[in-house]
Design a protein around this motif. Structure first.
Motif, PDB file in Angstrom:
ATOM      1  N   ASN A 144      47.357  13.808  -9.843  1.00  0.00           N
ATOM      2  CA  ASN A 144      48.740  13.553 -10.245  1.00  0.00           C
ATOM      3  C   ASN A 144      49.276  14.679 -11.129  1.00  0.00           C
ATOM      4  N   HIS A 145      48.414  15.292 -11.938  1.00  0.00           N
ATOM      5  CA  HIS A 145      48.846  16.425 -12.770  1.00  0.00           C
ATOM      6  C   HIS A 145      49.372  17.567 -11.889  1.00  0.00           C
ATOM      7  N   HIS A 177      55.470  11.176 -17.105  1.00  0.00           N
ATOM      8  CA  HIS A 177      54.093  11.380 -16.652  1.00  0.00           C
ATOM      9  C   HIS A 177      53.122  11.375 -17.828  1.00  0.00           C
ATOM     10  N   SER A 181      50.226   8.619 -17.765  1.00  0.00           N
ATOM     11  CA  SER A 181      48.852   9.089 -17.571  1.00  0.00           C
ATOM     12  C   SER A 181      47.986   8.919 -18.820  1.00  0.00           C
ATOM     13  N   GLN A 286      52.268   4.762 -11.765  1.00  0.00           N
ATOM     14  CA  GLN A 286      51.897   6.106 -12.204  1.00  0.00           C
ATOM     15  C   GLN A 286      52.093   7.148 -11.117  1.00  0.00           C
ATOM     16  N   ALA A 340      45.203   9.592 -14.280  1.00  0.00           N
ATOM     17  CA  ALA A 340      45.540  10.939 -13.814  1.00  0.00           C
ATOM     18  C   ALA A 340      44.883  11.282 -12.494  1.00  0.00           C
TER      19      ALA A 340
END
Length: 344
Positions: A144-145, A177, A181, A286, A340
């Motif tokens: 996701n980062h 985010h 996260s 998320q 994350a």
């Protein structure tokens, strides 16, 4: 009812639905000037006038001039090809991702408005491609980062070349985010840090954001149809008036029929409520595209001067909801503990 909503759609049905959506798009593209009012083509006329009567190299740079440069370079045929390709790809993407009945119904609802608003030359052509690229990035096997980083880079590039306020979308996306996260005490620290940063910003920053809506509507005084135009409920005065004005704009969006009961307001409100329903039904809070939708909507509450403009801009990013995967209870627990990580 829940089983009905979650009913899986056969591939053949999705194919037929996709073909019908594309057919609707083709009919709108060919005959829109017969049945749509003139104000639907305001942006297109502005861009064509810039191409015909303005030296684009000497003109003051803004989003209209930037789009005029692109369409002038591509020529009429190339511009129409870009337009049809961008909108057609979104229709195909939405059709392929409509795996459940609830999604297929929303695809038909959203793509009807999408076709009416976007099958003409406007600033939204590039926005559509921008958000489609974000959907493709978020479909990759990345953390996701990484997805957020690439999406933010695209939004900043667009902001640099076209609309500077897209920097705000990128900034809100990063903040969301960071909160999503993290967990526990770290999340609380981040939330308080974001709030402190907002309070530390100078009052003029908040005034400029809020005044954008009122300034646009002052220039529209005397419009023949001003039923969907609205101004801030409070005169902008720093951060203290920001939340009430944002809240009032949100109420106007979600409860538009309470202020003007017409077909337009009913369709807008229904589409927005349905989008909210399918968005939160995925329970994937998320996911980068979930956060991207929230960031875009948040910025719209600052700027949009009327409901028509809001609805048009909404259709240019609402299709991102189809890129958000459904989470099952077991997956939710994994996402909560390891926020994350990549989500399937």
């Amino acid at each position: 009812m829940k089983k009905l909503f979650d009913k899986r759609i056969a591939a053949e049905i999705r194919l037929i639905s996709g073909a019908l959506i594309l057919l609707l798009g083709a009919l709108v593209y060919l005959y829109q000037r017969v049945f749509l009012p003139a104000y639907f083509f305001t942006d297109e006329r502005t861009i064509y006038d810039l191409i015909r009567y303005t030296d684009l190299h000497l003109a003051e740079q803004n989003s209209f001039v930037s789009m005029a440069v692109i369409f002038s370079f591509l020529g009429q045929a190339g511009s129409q090809l870009l337009l049809v390709s961008a909108t057609g790809l979104v229709m195909i993407y939405v059709s392929k991702r409509s795996l459940r009945l609830v999604d297929l119904v929303f695809a038909c609802v959203l793509m009807s408005s999408f076709a009416l608003f976007n099958l003409k030359l406007s600033k939204e052509v590039v926005v559509i491609l921008l958000n489609l690229a974000a959907c493709l990035i978020c479909s990759r096997r990345l953390s996701n980062h990484s997805k957020i980083g690439l999406t933010v880079a695209l939004y900043l590039l667009y902001a640099w070349q076209f609309r500077i306020y897209f920097v705000l979308v990128a900034a809100i996306l990063i903040a969301l985010h960071m909160v999503a996260s993290s967990h526990g005490k770290l999340r609380a620290v981040i939330v308080f840090g974001v709030l402190a940063a907002c309070l530390a910003l100078p009052g003029d920053f908040w005034n400029q954001l809020q005044l954008a809506r009122d300034i646009v509507n002052e220039n529209r005084e005397g419009m023949a149809d001003a039923k969907t135009v609205f101004t801030n409920i409070l005169t902008p005065s720093g951060v203290l008036t920001a939340l009430p004005n944002i809240g009032f704009a949100t109420i106007r969006f979600y409860f538009a029929p309470l202020f003007s009961l017409r077909a337009q307001e009913l369709i807008l409100s229904f589409t927005l409520w349905y989008l909210t329903f399918v968005l939160f039904r995925r329970r994937n809070y998320q996911h980068p595209l979930f956060l991207l939708l929230l960031a875009n909507f948040a910025v719209q509450t600052f700027f949009e001067p009327d409901l028509g403009s809001f609805f048009r801009h909404l259709t240019a990013y609402a299709f991102c909801v189809f890129g958000i995967d459904y989470l099952q209870p077991a997956q939710e627990e994994v996402a909560r503990r390891f926020p994350a990580t990549r989500q399937a």
